[in-house]
Design an enzyme around this catalytic site. Structure first.
Site, PDB file in Angstrom:
ATOM      1  N   ILE A   1       0.826  -1.206   0.000  1.00  0.00           N
ATOM      2  CA  ILE A   1       0.000   0.000   0.000  1.00  0.00           C
ATOM      3  C   ILE A   1       0.862   1.259   0.000  1.00  0.00           C
ATOM      4  CG2 ILE A   1      -0.146   0.188   2.522  1.00  0.00           C
ATOM      5  CD1 ILE A   1      -3.132   0.901   2.154  1.00  0.00           C
TER       6      ILE A   1
ATOM      7  N   CYS B   1       3.855   1.376   2.956  1.00  0.00           N
ATOM      8  CA  CYS B   1       4.349   0.232   2.178  1.00  0.00           C
ATOM      9  C   CYS B   1       4.214  -1.090   2.934  1.00  0.00           C
ATOM     10  CB  CYS B   1       5.802   0.454   1.751  1.00  0.00           C
ATOM     11  SG  CYS B   1       6.019   1.890   0.688  1.00  0.00           S
TER      12      CYS B   1
END
Length: 213
Positions: free
Chosen positions: A77, A172
């Site tokens: 993400i 992330c």
């Protein structure tokens, strides 16, 4: 190579443009192309997932005008927003020396050199693609997709001070990682156009250097 500044552009619109260009580069109808741009607020999920690292209900995101998008890039993400420089290289890597490993290295090198020119020293962190100020502070995220040896998606370099959208995610998917930016590290205002100009110079140089290696 051709480098095109798209300004502020929606995520879906930029994705469609990437796919159109990807087809043209794959067919040999267009040269390697790099898009430079900023996105309105959007949170993106990678092929490896990321929904588990989203800390806001999607309905609440929508109420705040924040888009949520599933992508075909690698990684977990991340998020994009005005004040962050996004670069999407549509790049043929099939016959390029060093393959994908060298491609990532050269993207990182362009960012490292760009940050240095604004007075920010950065590092690579083995096992974690992107560029870091230290072991916890991440200034640039990277994630790409590849079709028939042509890349798309790319990197996101934080320039402005406002990193509040990162509060909605685990950066992330990496526990303990925190975002930072060029303005946050230097304590001064930085013009995005200046960063784009410097990045273009350093990207061209990094990729020209590797072509000669």
């Amino acid at each position: 190579m051709k480098i095109i500044d798209l300004g502020l552009i929606g995520y879906k619109e930029a994705e469609a443009l990437q796919l159109e260009t990807l087809a043209a580069v794959t067919a040999g109808e267009r040269e390697n192309t790099v898009f430079l741009l900023e996105h309105p607020k959007v949170i993106t999920l990678g092929r490896q997932g990321g929904a588990e690292n989203l800390h806001m209900d999607p309905k609440l995101l929508a109420e705040h005008g924040i888009e949520l998008a599933q992508t075909t890039r690698g990684g977990n993400i991340t998020c994009h927003f005005p004040g962050q420089l996004v670069a999407y290289p549509i790049w043929r890597v099939e016959k390029r020396p060093g393959g994908m490993r060298r491609f990532f290295h050269d993207m990182e090198e362009a960012v490292i050199r760009t940050c240095a020119r604004f007075g920010v020293a950065t590092i690579r962190r083995p096992g974690h693609p992107g560029v870091w100020v230290d072991e916890t502070r991440k200034i640039c995220s990277m994630g790409i997709g590849v079709k028939r040896w042509v890349t798309y998606h790319g990197l996101a370099l934080n320039v402005g001070r406002d990193l509040s959208l990162f509060n909605a995610i685990t950066l992330c998917g990496i526990q303990g990682a925190v975002p930072t930016s060029i303005e946050g590290e230097t304590g001064r205002d930085i013009d995005m156009k200046d960063v784009k100009n410097v990045f273009e110079e350093e990207f061209r140089k990094a990729f020209a250097d590797s072509a000669l290696a």
